[in-house]
Design a protein around this motif. Sequence first.
Motif, PDB file in Angstrom:
ATOM      1  N   THR A  89      50.004  -1.151 -14.566  1.00 19.92           N
ATOM      2  CA  THR A  89      51.468  -1.537 -14.309  1.00 19.92           C
ATOM      3  C   THR A  89      51.224  -3.041 -13.851  1.00 19.92           C
ATOM      4  OG1 THR A  89      51.931   0.613 -13.764  1.00 19.92           O
ATOM      5  CG2 THR A  89      53.340  -1.474 -13.013  1.00 19.92           C
ATOM      6  N   ARG A  92      50.723  -5.189 -17.035  1.00 17.23           N
ATOM      7  CA  ARG A  92      51.948  -5.603 -17.648  1.00 17.23           C
ATOM      8  C   ARG A  92      52.904  -6.484 -16.856  1.00 17.23           C
ATOM      9  NH1 ARG A  92      55.266  -0.413 -20.153  1.00 17.23           N
ATOM     10  NH2 ARG A  92      56.172  -2.300 -20.849  1.00 17.23           N
ATOM     11  N   ASN A  96      53.921 -10.076 -18.801  1.00 20.11           N
ATOM     12  CA  ASN A  96      55.366 -10.300 -18.629  1.00 20.11           C
ATOM     13  C   ASN A  96      55.658 -11.751 -17.858  1.00 20.11           C
ATOM     14  OD1 ASN A  96      56.316  -8.244 -19.636  1.00 20.11           O
ATOM     15  ND2 ASN A  96      56.775  -7.164 -17.783  1.00 20.11           N
ATOM     16  N   ARG A 122      62.146  -7.329 -15.502  1.00 23.80           N
ATOM     17  CA  ARG A 122      61.361  -6.532 -16.095  1.00 23.80           C
ATOM     18  C   ARG A 122      60.211  -6.088 -15.098  1.00 23.80           C
ATOM     19  NH1 ARG A 122      61.144  -6.815 -21.802  1.00 23.80           N
ATOM     20  NH2 ARG A 122      62.523  -8.163 -22.708  1.00 23.80           N
ATOM     21  N   ARG A 129      59.856   1.851 -11.273  1.00 25.02           N
ATOM     22  CA  ARG A 129      59.572   2.941 -11.893  1.00 25.02           C
ATOM     23  C   ARG A 129      58.200   3.436 -11.203  1.00 25.02           C
ATOM     24  NH1 ARG A 129      57.448   2.271 -17.700  1.00 25.02           N
ATOM     25  NH2 ARG A 129      55.514   2.382 -16.734  1.00 25.02           N
ATOM     26  N   HIS A 137      52.135   7.486 -15.950  1.00 25.31           N
ATOM     27  CA  HIS A 137      52.272   6.421 -16.979  1.00 25.31           C
ATOM     28  C   HIS A 137      52.646   6.948 -18.273  1.00 25.31           C
ATOM     29  CE1 HIS A 137      49.844   3.845 -14.445  1.00 25.31           C
ATOM     30  NE2 HIS A 137      48.846   4.790 -14.130  1.00 25.31           N
ATOM     31  N   THR A 138      53.525   5.900 -19.169  1.00 29.95           N
ATOM     32  CA  THR A 138      53.851   6.338 -20.262  1.00 29.95           C
ATOM     33  C   THR A 138      53.141   5.923 -21.257  1.00 29.95           C
ATOM     34  OG1 THR A 138      55.383   4.499 -20.541  1.00 29.95           O
ATOM     35  CG2 THR A 138      56.454   6.377 -19.306  1.00 29.95           C
ATOM     36  N   TRP A 139      53.376   6.554 -22.598  1.00 29.20           N
ATOM     37  CA  TRP A 139      52.549   6.204 -23.768  1.00 29.20           C
ATOM     38  C   TRP A 139      52.789   4.619 -24.072  1.00 29.20           C
ATOM     39  CZ3 TRP A 139      55.327   4.186 -27.935  1.00 29.20           C
ATOM     40  CH2 TRP A 139      56.675   4.284 -27.946  1.00 29.20           C
ATOM     41  N   LYS A 140      54.044   3.987 -23.577  1.00 34.44           N
ATOM     42  CA  LYS A 140      54.339   2.619 -23.725  1.00 34.44           C
ATOM     43  C   LYS A 140      53.354   1.676 -22.957  1.00 34.44           C
ATOM     44  CE  LYS A 140      59.286   3.284 -24.342  1.00 34.44           C
ATOM     45  NZ  LYS A 140      60.650   3.038 -23.704  1.00 34.44           N
ATOM     46  N   ASP A 141      52.740   2.166 -21.970  1.00 45.12           N
ATOM     47  CA  ASP A 141      51.930   1.318 -20.892  1.00 45.12           C
ATOM     48  C   ASP A 141      50.581   1.517 -21.586  1.00 45.12           C
ATOM     49  OD1 ASP A 141      53.427   1.218 -18.837  1.00 45.12           O
ATOM     50  OD2 ASP A 141      52.787   3.079 -17.958  1.00 45.12           O
ATOM     51  N   VAL A 143      50.151   1.547 -25.210  1.00 39.06           N
ATOM     52  CA  VAL A 143      50.343   0.813 -26.453  1.00 39.06           C
ATOM     53  C   VAL A 143      50.573  -0.686 -26.099  1.00 39.06           C
ATOM     54  CG1 VAL A 143      52.014   0.342 -28.139  1.00 39.06           C
ATOM     55  CG2 VAL A 143      51.349   2.619 -27.768  1.00 39.06           C
ATOM     56  N   PHE A 144      51.070  -0.896 -25.071  1.00 41.95           N
ATOM     57  CA  PHE A 144      51.316  -2.167 -24.681  1.00 41.95           C
ATOM     58  C   PHE A 144      49.846  -2.766 -24.208  1.00 41.95           C
ATOM     59  CE2 PHE A 144      51.920  -5.510 -21.322  1.00 41.95           C
ATOM     60  CZ  PHE A 144      52.700  -6.355 -21.746  1.00 41.95           C
TER      61      PHE A 144
END
Length: 174
Positions: A89, A92, A96, A122, A129, A137-141, A143-144
Amino acid sequence: MAKTPAVASPEILPPLRNRTRLGRRLFDDENLDLLAHVLDDWFRIPGTSIRFGIDGIIGLVPGLGDILAGLASCVIVVAAWFRGVPYVTLTRMVVNLAIDVLIGSIPLLGDAFDIAWKANRRNYALLSRHLAEPHRHTWKDAVFLGMILLVLAAIFALPGLVLWWIVARLLHGY
């Protein structure tokens, strides 16, 4: 009449461990939310839904404005680190912020990007979150982070590929 001596009562102070430290107060949710709000969407253009903050205004000062706004934005990232946000996180959040500062440094176009990107909002959402669901942790993490690694690999490989192409052209006489 005899005067009785005044009895002094001790002053009672709260224990030191119960006093809040500056760092805890600075990194409270309310303060971080307010900081993100001031930096990204404090003002509204009348008659529209377009909101912008101090980040968009000081970004108008070429070079220095975006650096100062980026430094102010670092407070949210540092707060996330102090509050135990995982490195995924934090990465990320730093990306950002880097996107905001790098693209924001382009005159005029970058300022429009700052108004649309809202990196602080963001980053505050990422922090919130994590605090709501600490180990999720989501799959978006994933992929990002994968996309960031691919972009960085391309950035580092590109100069080598260009150099190889130039040398190959020179050796073959083209």
